[in-house]
Design a protein around this motif. Structure first.
Motif, PDB file in Angstrom:
ATOM      1  N   LYS A  55       0.824  -1.200   0.000  1.00  0.00           N
ATOM      2  CA  LYS A  55       0.000   0.000   0.000  1.00  0.00           C
ATOM      3  C   LYS A  55       0.856   1.247   0.000  1.00  0.00           C
ATOM      4  CE  LYS A  55      -3.706   2.357   2.514  1.00  0.00           C
ATOM      5  NZ  LYS A  55      -4.612   2.322   3.694  1.00  0.00           N
ATOM      6  N   ARG A  56       1.954   1.193   0.774  1.00  0.00           N
ATOM      7  CA  ARG A  56       2.863   2.347   0.819  1.00  0.00           C
ATOM      8  C   ARG A  56       3.492   2.599  -0.552  1.00  0.00           C
ATOM      9  NH1 ARG A  56       5.712   5.473   4.335  1.00  0.00           N
ATOM     10  NH2 ARG A  56       7.834   6.036   3.729  1.00  0.00           N
ATOM     11  N   ARG A  57       3.908   1.534  -1.232  1.00  0.00           N
ATOM     12  CA  ARG A  57       4.510   1.700  -2.556  1.00  0.00           C
ATOM     13  C   ARG A  57       3.504   2.264  -3.551  1.00  0.00           C
ATOM     14  NH1 ARG A  57       7.094  -3.216  -1.257  1.00  0.00           N
ATOM     15  NH2 ARG A  57       5.513  -4.404  -2.353  1.00  0.00           N
ATOM     16  N   ARG A  58       2.250   1.784  -3.465  1.00  0.00           N
ATOM     17  CA  ARG A  58       1.230   2.294  -4.385  1.00  0.00           C
ATOM     18  C   ARG A  58       0.950   3.769  -4.128  1.00  0.00           C
ATOM     19  NH1 ARG A  58      -1.309  -2.840  -3.530  1.00  0.00           N
ATOM     20  NH2 ARG A  58      -2.675  -1.913  -1.956  1.00  0.00           N
ATOM     21  N   THR A  59       0.887   4.135  -2.851  1.00  0.00           N
ATOM     22  CA  THR A  59       0.638   5.536  -2.514  1.00  0.00           C
ATOM     23  C   THR A  59       1.778   6.414  -2.995  1.00  0.00           C
ATOM     24  OG1 THR A  59      -0.649   4.920  -0.562  1.00  0.00           O
ATOM     25  CG2 THR A  59       0.241   7.164  -0.617  1.00  0.00           C
ATOM     26  N   ARG A  60       2.998   5.956  -2.760  1.00  0.00           N
ATOM     27  CA  ARG A  60       4.168   6.724  -3.196  1.00  0.00           C
ATOM     28  C   ARG A  60       4.163   6.908  -4.711  1.00  0.00           C
ATOM     29  NH1 ARG A  60       9.607   7.840  -1.750  1.00  0.00           N
ATOM     30  NH2 ARG A  60      11.011   7.725  -3.537  1.00  0.00           N
ATOM     31  N   ALA A  61       3.877   5.820  -5.431  1.00  0.00           N
ATOM     32  CA  ALA A  61       3.858   5.896  -6.894  1.00  0.00           C
ATOM     33  C   ALA A  61       2.761   6.831  -7.383  1.00  0.00           C
ATOM     34  CB  ALA A  61       3.665   4.497  -7.484  1.00  0.00           C
ATOM     35  N   ALA A  62       1.610   6.804  -6.738  1.00  0.00           N
ATOM     36  CA  ALA A  62       0.502   7.673  -7.142  1.00  0.00           C
ATOM     37  C   ALA A  62       0.850   9.137  -6.915  1.00  0.00           C
ATOM     38  CB  ALA A  62      -0.759   7.303  -6.369  1.00  0.00           C
ATOM     39  N   LYS A  93      10.408  18.766  -1.814  1.00  0.00           N
ATOM     40  CA  LYS A  93       9.605  18.800  -3.040  1.00  0.00           C
ATOM     41  C   LYS A  93      10.368  18.220  -4.226  1.00  0.00           C
ATOM     42  CE  LYS A  93       7.421  22.193  -6.126  1.00  0.00           C
ATOM     43  NZ  LYS A  93       7.284  23.655  -6.381  1.00  0.00           N
ATOM     44  N   ALA A  94      11.664  18.523  -4.357  1.00  0.00           N
ATOM     45  CA  ALA A  94      12.434  18.063  -5.511  1.00  0.00           C
ATOM     46  C   ALA A  94      12.510  16.541  -5.579  1.00  0.00           C
ATOM     47  CB  ALA A  94      13.836  18.660  -5.473  1.00  0.00           C
ATOM     48  N   ALA A  95      12.407  15.873  -4.437  1.00  0.00           N
ATOM     49  CA  ALA A  95      12.464  14.408  -4.427  1.00  0.00           C
ATOM     50  C   ALA A  95      11.302  13.794  -5.193  1.00  0.00           C
ATOM     51  CB  ALA A  95      12.479  13.895  -2.996  1.00  0.00           C
ATOM     52  N   LEU A  96      10.213  14.549  -5.384  1.00  0.00           N
ATOM     53  CA  LEU A  96       9.079  14.051  -6.162  1.00  0.00           C
ATOM     54  C   LEU A  96       9.476  13.785  -7.613  1.00  0.00           C
ATOM     55  CD1 LEU A  96       6.450  16.541  -4.734  1.00  0.00           C
ATOM     56  CD2 LEU A  96       6.167  14.057  -4.693  1.00  0.00           C
ATOM     57  N   VAL A  97      10.420  14.551  -8.119  1.00  0.00           N
ATOM     58  CA  VAL A  97      10.866  14.381  -9.500  1.00  0.00           C
ATOM     59  C   VAL A  97      11.830  13.209  -9.631  1.00  0.00           C
ATOM     60  CG1 VAL A  97      12.133  15.484 -11.396  1.00  0.00           C
ATOM     61  CG2 VAL A  97      10.505  16.820 -10.015  1.00  0.00           C
ATOM     62  N   PHE A  98      12.684  13.051  -8.618  1.00  0.00           N
ATOM     63  CA  PHE A  98      13.693  11.987  -8.647  1.00  0.00           C
ATOM     64  C   PHE A  98      13.255  10.844  -7.737  1.00  0.00           C
ATOM     65  CE2 PHE A  98      15.785  16.000  -9.601  1.00  0.00           C
ATOM     66  CZ  PHE A  98      16.458  15.703 -10.777  1.00  0.00           C
ATOM     67  N   ASP A  99      12.024  10.419  -7.892  1.00  0.00           N
ATOM     68  CA  ASP A  99      11.445   9.431  -6.986  1.00  0.00           C
ATOM     69  C   ASP A  99      12.088   8.058  -7.098  1.00  0.00           C
ATOM     70  OD1 ASP A  99       9.901   9.757  -9.576  1.00  0.00           O
ATOM     71  OD2 ASP A  99       9.119   7.823  -8.918  1.00  0.00           O
ATOM     72  N   ALA A 100      12.736   7.776  -8.233  1.00  0.00           N
ATOM     73  CA  ALA A 100      13.350   6.453  -8.426  1.00  0.00           C
ATOM     74  C   ALA A 100      14.836   6.441  -8.070  1.00  0.00           C
ATOM     75  CB  ALA A 100      13.173   6.012  -9.876  1.00  0.00           C
ATOM     76  N   ALA A 101      15.359   7.530  -7.502  1.00  0.00           N
ATOM     77  CA  ALA A 101      16.805   7.639  -7.271  1.00  0.00           C
ATOM     78  C   ALA A 101      17.332   6.539  -6.366  1.00  0.00           C
ATOM     79  CB  ALA A 101      17.129   9.013  -6.687  1.00  0.00           C
ATOM     80  N   ASP A 102      16.665   6.305  -5.241  1.00  0.00           N
ATOM     81  CA  ASP A 102      17.144   5.286  -4.306  1.00  0.00           C
ATOM     82  C   ASP A 102      17.067   3.889  -4.922  1.00  0.00           C
ATOM     83  OD1 ASP A 102      17.693   7.213  -2.429  1.00  0.00           O
ATOM     84  OD2 ASP A 102      15.848   6.910  -1.291  1.00  0.00           O
ATOM     85  N   GLU A 103      16.017   3.643  -5.677  1.00  0.00           N
ATOM     86  CA  GLU A 103      15.867   2.346  -6.337  1.00  0.00           C
ATOM     87  C   GLU A 103      16.977   2.123  -7.366  1.00  0.00           C
ATOM     88  OE1 GLU A 103      12.820   0.230  -9.538  1.00  0.00           O
ATOM     89  OE2 GLU A 103      12.097   1.863  -8.262  1.00  0.00           O
ATOM     90  N   LEU A 104      17.301   3.162  -8.126  1.00  0.00           N
ATOM     91  CA  LEU A 104      18.359   3.043  -9.123  1.00  0.00           C
ATOM     92  C   LEU A 104      19.715   2.794  -8.466  1.00  0.00           C
ATOM     93  CD1 LEU A 104      17.365   5.900 -11.602  1.00  0.00           C
ATOM     94  CD2 LEU A 104      17.359   3.442 -12.072  1.00  0.00           C
ATOM     95  N   LEU A 138      24.277  -0.850  -7.142  1.00  0.00           N
ATOM     96  CA  LEU A 138      25.134  -1.543  -6.184  1.00  0.00           C
ATOM     97  C   LEU A 138      24.948  -3.058  -6.284  1.00  0.00           C
ATOM     98  CD1 LEU A 138      24.793   0.778  -3.063  1.00  0.00           C
ATOM     99  CD2 LEU A 138      26.699   0.639  -4.670  1.00  0.00           C
ATOM    100  N   ALA A 139      23.712  -3.489  -6.509  1.00  0.00           N
ATOM    101  CA  ALA A 139      23.461  -4.928  -6.658  1.00  0.00           C
ATOM    102  C   ALA A 139      24.200  -5.483  -7.869  1.00  0.00           C
ATOM    103  CB  ALA A 139      21.962  -5.188  -6.778  1.00  0.00           C
ATOM    104  N   ALA A 140      24.184  -4.739  -8.976  1.00  0.00           N
ATOM    105  CA  ALA A 140      24.880  -5.200 -10.182  1.00  0.00           C
ATOM    106  C   ALA A 140      26.379  -5.318  -9.935  1.00  0.00           C
ATOM    107  CB  ALA A 140      24.604  -4.238 -11.336  1.00  0.00           C
ATOM    108  N   LEU A 141      26.929  -4.388  -9.164  1.00  0.00           N
ATOM    109  CA  LEU A 141      28.352  -4.458  -8.847  1.00  0.00           C
ATOM    110  C   LEU A 141      28.669  -5.657  -7.965  1.00  0.00           C
ATOM    111  CD1 LEU A 141      29.298  -0.726  -8.163  1.00  0.00           C
ATOM    112  CD2 LEU A 141      30.259  -2.190  -9.934  1.00  0.00           C
ATOM    113  N   ARG A 142      27.820  -5.879  -6.975  1.00  0.00           N
ATOM    114  CA  ARG A 142      28.088  -6.950  -6.014  1.00  0.00           C
ATOM    115  C   ARG A 142      27.854  -8.334  -6.598  1.00  0.00           C
ATOM    116  NH1 ARG A 142      24.899  -3.472  -1.391  1.00  0.00           N
ATOM    117  NH2 ARG A 142      26.628  -2.008  -0.963  1.00  0.00           N
ATOM    118  N   GLU A 143      27.087  -8.396  -7.665  1.00  0.00           N
ATOM    119  CA  GLU A 143      26.783  -9.690  -8.279  1.00  0.00           C
ATOM    120  C   GLU A 143      27.805 -10.106  -9.335  1.00  0.00           C
ATOM    121  OE1 GLU A 143      22.895  -9.068  -9.813  1.00  0.00           O
ATOM    122  OE2 GLU A 143      21.943  -9.000  -7.832  1.00  0.00           O
ATOM    123  N   ARG A 144      28.726  -9.209  -9.699  1.00  0.00           N
ATOM    124  CA  ARG A 144      29.703  -9.574 -10.724  1.00  0.00           C
ATOM    125  C   ARG A 144      30.654 -10.638 -10.168  1.00  0.00           C
ATOM    126  NH1 ARG A 144      32.037  -5.139  -8.249  1.00  0.00           N
ATOM    127  NH2 ARG A 144      34.317  -4.902  -8.415  1.00  0.00           N
ATOM    128  N   GLY A 145      31.134 -11.476 -11.068  1.00  0.00           N
ATOM    129  CA  GLY A 145      31.970 -12.590 -10.644  1.00  0.00           C
ATOM    130  C   GLY A 145      33.344 -12.155 -10.170  1.00  0.00           C
TER     131      GLY A 145
END
Length: 207
Positions: A10-17, A57-68, A73-80
């Motif tokens: 529910k929190r994710r849906r609210t944030r996305a909306a 307010k500016a974080a509304l525009v860059f809402d995917a920053a933390d996810e990116l 970091l996951a891609a770096l940590r998963e490399r062989g």
């Protein structure tokens, strides 16, 4: 716990909306001409709810920053073992391109970028965001190579790798594959090194 899972969804849906409603208003009228109260009204939530999800307010525009950043970091940590960092970044870029190819919106587009360039507040937030990404990535790289505190190499490497992502996020994307091509070409440049890059033209006049 099931209840916790439901609350998270529910929190994710609210944030996305909220982010979606905000972006629609910002693109139509400009970031600096829309209030948080108007965003809240458009998303049908309380103004306090907006700030619970987006502290500024500016974080509304860059809402995917933390996810990116988390995906990066996951891609770096998963490399062989023995795989250089540049290939971890390449994997991240390719995953993002595949996601867009499956139907995700190809943001940023020209209108999105124009909105950011028109707002000093958004340009400042973007600079701070990428500086934070560089610091986090530099720390990750320093740990990988065992660099002592204050070493320049991890920071320089992080700045170069984040610059690749900045080019993909800040440059207009006329086609879905355009940003990916630019990013991968830039990664190839970093992988080769800059030792022989951009020699002065042979016909350049000398004093």
């Amino acid at each position: 716990m099931p209840d916790e899972g439901l609350r998270d969804r529910k929190r994710r849906r609210t944030r996305a909306a909220i982010a979606e409603a905000a972006l629609e208003l910002f693109l139509a009228r400009g970031f600096d001409h829309v209030t948080v109260s108007e965003v809240a009204a458009a998303a049908e939530v309380a103004e306090k709810t907006v700030f619970n999800h987006f502290p500024v307010k500016a974080a509304l525009v860059f809402d995917a920053a933390d996810e990116l950043l988390a995906e990066l970091l996951a891609a770096l940590r998963e490399r062989g073992a023995g795989v250089p960092a540049v290939e971890g970044i390449r994997a991240f870029v390719q995953r993002r391109a595949e996601r867009i190819g499956r139907g995700s919106p190809p943001r940023p587009g020209p209108a999105f970028l124009e909105m950011i360039e028109a707002s000093p507040a958004l340009r400042s937030y973007r600079r701070d965001m990428f500086a934070r990404w560089e610091a986090v990535l530099a720390e990750e790289l320093a740990a990988d190579v065992g660099a002592p505190p204050g070493s320049a190499e991890p920071f320089v490497a992080a700045a170069a790798l984040i610059a690749v992502l900045r080019a993909g996020l800040e440059a207009p994307t006329p086609t879905r594959g355009h940003a990916e091509h630019n990013s991968l070409a830039a990664l190839d440049l970093i992988a080769r090194g800059l030792g022989d890059y951009a020699p002065a033209p042979l016909d350049r006049p000398t004093e």
